[in-house]
Design an enzyme around this catalytic site. Structure first.
Site, PDB file in Angstrom:
ATOM      1  N   ARG A 190     -19.470  13.345  19.529  1.00 33.60           N
ATOM      2  CA  ARG A 190     -18.333  13.723  20.372  1.00 33.60           C
ATOM      3  C   ARG A 190     -18.438  13.034  21.740  1.00 33.60           C
ATOM      4  O   ARG A 190     -17.431  12.598  22.301  1.00 33.60           O
ATOM      5  CB  ARG A 190     -18.283  15.240  20.523  1.00 33.60           C
ATOM      6  CG  ARG A 190     -17.024  15.740  21.212  1.00 33.60           C
ATOM      7  CD  ARG A 190     -16.977  17.252  21.304  1.00 33.60           C
ATOM      8  NE  ARG A 190     -17.882  17.757  22.323  1.00 33.60           N
ATOM      9  CZ  ARG A 190     -17.718  18.904  22.972  1.00 33.60           C
ATOM     10  NH1 ARG A 190     -16.679  19.675  22.710  1.00 33.60           N
ATOM     11  NH2 ARG A 190     -18.575  19.321  23.867  1.00 33.60           N
ATOM     12  N   HIS A 247      -6.080  22.894  19.961  1.00 38.11           N
ATOM     13  CA  HIS A 247      -7.232  22.066  19.584  1.00 38.11           C
ATOM     14  C   HIS A 247      -8.238  22.879  18.783  1.00 38.11           C
ATOM     15  O   HIS A 247      -8.680  22.478  17.712  1.00 38.11           O
ATOM     16  CB  HIS A 247      -7.910  21.426  20.792  1.00 38.11           C
ATOM     17  CG  HIS A 247      -9.096  20.604  20.385  1.00 38.11           C
ATOM     18  ND1 HIS A 247     -10.348  21.158  20.200  1.00 38.11           N
ATOM     19  CD2 HIS A 247      -9.208  19.300  20.031  1.00 38.11           C
ATOM     20  CE1 HIS A 247     -11.176  20.211  19.772  1.00 38.11           C
ATOM     21  NE2 HIS A 247     -10.512  19.079  19.662  1.00 38.11           N
ATOM     22  N   HIS A 290     -10.324  21.644   8.645  1.00 40.68           N
ATOM     23  CA  HIS A 290     -11.743  21.761   8.275  1.00 40.68           C
ATOM     24  C   HIS A 290     -12.009  23.068   7.529  1.00 40.68           C
ATOM     25  O   HIS A 290     -12.336  23.064   6.364  1.00 40.68           O
ATOM     26  CB  HIS A 290     -12.707  21.602   9.469  1.00 40.68           C
ATOM     27  CG  HIS A 290     -12.585  20.289  10.144  1.00 40.68           C
ATOM     28  ND1 HIS A 290     -12.764  19.101   9.480  1.00 40.68           N
ATOM     29  CD2 HIS A 290     -12.258  19.957  11.437  1.00 40.68           C
ATOM     30  CE1 HIS A 290     -12.566  18.095  10.324  1.00 40.68           C
ATOM     31  NE2 HIS A 290     -12.257  18.581  11.511  1.00 40.68           N
ATOM     32  N   ASP A 327      -9.078  12.131   9.306  1.00 33.44           N
ATOM     33  CA  ASP A 327      -9.633  12.631  10.557  1.00 33.44           C
ATOM     34  C   ASP A 327     -10.168  11.522  11.457  1.00 33.44           C
ATOM     35  O   ASP A 327      -9.424  10.861  12.144  1.00 33.44           O
ATOM     36  CB  ASP A 327     -10.716  13.677  10.220  1.00 33.44           C
ATOM     37  CG  ASP A 327     -11.197  14.456  11.433  1.00 33.44           C
ATOM     38  OD1 ASP A 327     -10.739  14.160  12.547  1.00 33.44           O
ATOM     39  OD2 ASP A 327     -12.034  15.355  11.266  1.00 33.44           O
TER      40      ASP A 327
END
Ligand SMILES: [Zn+2]
Length: 463
Positions: free
Chosen positions: A106, A227, A289, A340
């Site tokens: 990330r 988000h 997910h 994704d």
């Protein structure tokens, strides 16, 4: 990586190039398919009539006519890629040295985000969407949160980055659902920091004001996203749900155990429970997910009519885990698929991985039928993205065709009805989106997509 010198003239942005997506009013075509996926399986020798981008006739058991465009192999409906972050494509093959975790990945992604502006975003996303088209994708759901300029300063058009994505999808010839994302905090109780400040609107009301300015068009629909419960505090969730106003609403749910642990410690609820309690689950919602769910979470998603979007190649790349796909399906949760972060752009592989990951986890074969995998690629994915009329080969549906060859080294001898268990993106020969042939003989209408991707990523390297 090549390095441009200061004297090298910049290439014109891709949006300046002429799009092949010209209006198709009054234009008609007929396609003859060796096999086509009608309903729950394949039928041989099928002709589709098309007018103005819509299927107007379906004939079965017919021979090809002189005026037909022949499509050898198996023709499936266009694929929906229900979860995309286009710019993550630039990280492919760069994050594997030294291991790391989801969280170190990330951090790399945030650094990458810092180098993007609307022109670079448009250039990169155009190439990524063209790569998707080569894999049979005719509709993408872009989970878009990179809204603002450096330090979070809004562009003159506060939706300049979203509009760049709209241009990109149009140039690549595919449909877009722009899932404009509310992203307010950098974690539970933590402010946005560094590059994250480009994601934030301050609060959900200001997000809604910016969101309201987005308009659909012939190839673009607008949806919303939360988000995650990490990035949107619960008291802000109802304003996002109200802003979405029945349009698609996507949210990352329980991708990592840490998210569950922190959510439980902060709110004494799982992410799914917290979203349910604040009105964010329901038939317009897709939980992305849905990897680490409790039995109660699975029941909640099912009873609320929420869909789930699995991203198997990303979930294995990021060591997320294997989500409870079969249990969710059995609870009545429609399953969609997404690539994704685009470590791989091959939607047939995503569909196959839904079954294969289940096999590894359960030590049983046949957890999903080929028809269930095709439904995830097509009807369920399109419904999740707000295009319920698409993803099927029937009169009145958009003419979105994906022809997969049965004579390649990978597919020779394959049962046409099981092609989803064997075919790969390189076996996709022809893609028609809304009656426009955007991929012909394995070549995208923009030409060399590898070169386009390389150029777009080189530009980021220099920033
Ligand atoms: Zn995501």
């Amino acid at each position: 990586m090549t390095t441009l010198s200061a004297e090298t003239p910049a290439k014109p942005p891709l949006q300046a190039q002429q799009s092949a997506r010209t209006p198709r009013i009054g234009v008609s075509t007929s396609y003859w398919c060796e096999y086509a996926w009608l309903g729950d399986g394949v039928t041989s020798r099928v002709r589709f009539g098309e007018q103005d981008g819509v299927i107007t006739a379906v004939e079965t058991g017919v021979d090809p006519g002189g005026g037909d465009v022949p499509l050898p192999g198996v023709v499936l409906p266009g694929f929906a890629n229900a979860h995309s972050h286009a710019f993550h494509r630039a990280l492919r093959g760069r994050t594997h040295a030294g291991g790391g975790t989801f969280w170190t990945w990330r951090q790399r992604m945030y650094t990458l985000a810092d180098g993007l502006d609307p022109d670079r975003y448009r250039q990169l996303a155009t190439a990524v969407y063209a790569e998707m088209a080569l894999a049979g994708v005719t509709c993408v759901g872009e989970f878009h949160y990179l809204h603002h300029g450096p330090d979070g300063v809004a562009y003159a058009d506060p939706n300049a980055m979203g509009e760049a994505l709209r241009d990109a999808a149009r140039t690549a010839g595919i449909r877009l659902t722009l899932l404009d994302t509310c992203y307010l905090t950098g974690g539970f109780g933590r402010p946005l920091e560094g590059p994250q400040r480009r994601f934030g609107d301050g609060d959900a009301d200001r997000w809604a004001t910016r969101f309201d300015a987005l308009r659909p068009d012939a190839t673009t629909r607008i949806g919303a996203a939360i988000h995650s419960v990490r990035a949107v505090p619960p008291e802000q969730i109802p304003a996002v749900v109200a802003g979405a106003d029945g349009r698609p609403l996507h949210v990352h749910v329980s991708e990592q155990p840490t998210e569950n642990d922190e959510c439980m410690a902060t709110y004494a609820a799982t992410p799914a429970q917290l979203l349910h309690d604040h009105g964010a689950l329901g038939p317009a919602t897709t939980a992305v997910h849905a990897t680490h769910l409790s039995a109660a979470d699975i029941a909640l998603l099912g009873s609320d009519g929420t869909a789930a979007c699995f991203c198997p190649t990303t979930e294995r790349d990021l060591a997320d885990g294997i989500g409870p796909a079969r249990l969710l399906a059995d609870a009545g949760v429609p399953l969609a698929l997404g690539s994704d972060q685009h470590a791989i752009v091959d939607l047939l592989e995503e569909a196959r991985a839904l079954e294969m990951h289940e096999r590894l986890a359960s030590r049983q074969r046949g957890r999903f039928t080929p028809a269930e995998l095709v439904a995830a690629l097509t009807t369920s994915g399109h419904t999740s993205l707000g295009w319920p009329e698409a993803g099927r080969l029937a009169v009145g549906a958009p003419c979105d065709l994906v022809a997969i060859r049965l004579d390649t080294p990978r597919t020779a001898g394959v049962d046409p009805g099981q092609v989803v268990l064997a075919g790969t993106a390189p076996d996709v020969a022809t893609v028609v989106c809304g009656g426009v042939m955007i991929v012909k003989d394995g070549v995208h209408m923009l030409g060399d997509v590898g070169r386009l991707l390389g150029e777009a990523i080189d530009v980021l390297e220099e920033s």
